[in-house]
Design a protein around this motif. Structure first.
Motif, short mmCIF file in Angstrom:
data_model
loop_
_atom_site.label_atom_id
_atom_site.label_comp_id
_atom_site.label_asym_id
_atom_site.label_seq_id
_atom_site.Cartn_x
_atom_site.Cartn_y
_atom_site.Cartn_z
N MET A 75 7.59 -10.68 -3.39
CA MET A 75 8.50 -9.17 -3.80
C MET A 75 9.51 -8.49 -2.89
O MET A 75 10.53 -7.92 -3.56
N ILE B 195 1.88 -10.34 -11.33
CA ILE B 195 2.26 -9.44 -10.63
C ILE B 195 1.27 -8.42 -9.66
O ILE B 195 0.07 -7.97 -11.16
N ASN C 299 8.16 -1.71 -3.16
CA ASN C 299 7.38 -2.61 -2.41
C ASN C 299 6.20 -2.09 -1.56
O ASN C 299 5.01 -2.05 -2.02
N SER D 87 3.59 -4.55 -1.97
CA SER D 87 4.06 -5.42 -1.65
C SER D 87 2.99 -5.88 -0.36
O SER D 87 2.93 -7.26 -0.34
#
Lengths: 136, 187
Positions: B67, B124, B82, B88
């Motif tokens: 990511m 994800i 992020n 992330s």
């Protein structure tokens, strides 16, 4: 009446400062990896080893950090818009992959280099982005 | 007869005729682009360091993307992406594991473009969703050269919350463009 005027004036100043700050934040540039002081300086082998041994611990240490990595170029990859350096490590398959900010055409496999980039983690390789060649 | 059944495939393998079907392909420089279009603004994030493995024997296909390696023009947007949207630091990778459907019907010895359907699971931010999409495989000189696909994702499907204040700046469905150059994994 003079009191009210100065309050309004103050508010306007504050609004301008806030707007100015917001604009600066919005248009702030990416970290300049060439001049940013690296959080760690280490060899490509060491960096890969850290990730192969314990990925979570390595991420806790290196993820999102500017790293300076030195080693020998295993391969130079040229894509349409970018070039990457794969740095030699103790692993045959994995390396430290440095996604270069600027295309480099002079470097070849076997060259010794020192690269600075932001660490984004570990897939097949340890991946550095926004990478800049410091040496040669 | 039994002996022939065993010997013939063995001989074929020796002749290398089966070699293509046993190949594994990989990539470390796959490209994935997230693109969001709204009347207010267009936002694009590019990841040029996607890794992928394709097993020509089974049609199994896997991708992994970091990511943090998605790069935005605006540093602030990358930071929000992020820290706030995909978190992330907690979920550093997006992973797809899937299968090319009807793989037996696909003849990789034919040069040119093969249209296939890929079915699998995309993860994800720790959330796994099924994904099915059409893809194109480009074959040249008897080898797989690259794969491309395009599909759409909804941020909410992956627990990605867009704050109300910027909701109109980001598309309801994010366009995902994948383009991966493949090379043979030599043992």
């Amino acid at each position: 009446m003079p009191m009210k005027k100065s309050w309004i004036f103050l508010l306007i100043i504050l609004a301008l400062v806030a707007a100015g700050y917001a604009f600066l934040e919005y248009s702030k540039p990416h970290a300049d990896t060439a001049t940013l002081k690296p959080a760690f300086v280490l060899s490509a082998s060491e960096l890969l080893q850290a990730y192969e041994t314990d990925e979570a611990a390595a991420n806790a240490r290196y993820l999102d950090q500017p790293l300076e990595v030195y080693g020998v170029v295993r391969e130079v990859l040229q894509e349409e818009n970018s070039s990457s350096l794969l740095l030699e490590t103790d692993s045959m398959l994995s390396s430290v992959s440095c996604n270069l900010l600027e295309k480099h055409t002079q470097l070849e496999a076997g060259d010794s280099v020192r690269v600075r980039g932001i660490c984004t983690g570990y897939l097949l390789d340890v991946v550095l982005v926004r990478a800049v060649v410091i040496e040669p | 007869m039994k002996k022939l059944i065993i010997i013939i495939p063995f001989l074929l393998t020796l002749l290398g005729l089966d070699a293509l079907a046993q190949d594994k392909y990989f990539s470390r420089k796959g490209q994935i682009v997230f693109f969001s279009h709204t009347p207010i603004e267009d936002i694009e994030a590019i990841n040029e360091d996607v890794s992928s493995v394709m097993d020509a024997a089974s049609g199994r296909l896997e991708f992994a993307a970091l990511m943090k390696a998605f790069q935005f023009k605006k540093a602030l947007m990358q930071e929000h992406f992020n820290e706030n949207y995909v978190e992330s630091a907690k979920y550093p990778k997006a992973v797809f594991k899937g299968q090319i459907m009807n793989w037996e019907t696909i003849d990789l010895s034919q040069n040119g473009e093969h249209t296939v359907r890929v079915k699998g699971e995309l993860t994800i931010k720790g959330v796994t969703q099924p994904l099915e999409t059409e893809a194109k495989l480009r074959v040249d000189k008897g080898k797989l050269q690259s794969g491309q696909t395009l599909f759409y994702l909804k941020p909410e499907d992956f627990n990605i919350e867009i704050p109300a204040v910027v909701r109109d700046n980001i598309a309801r469905e994010i366009e995902v463009r994948v383009n991966v150059p493949y090379q043979l994994l030599t043992p």
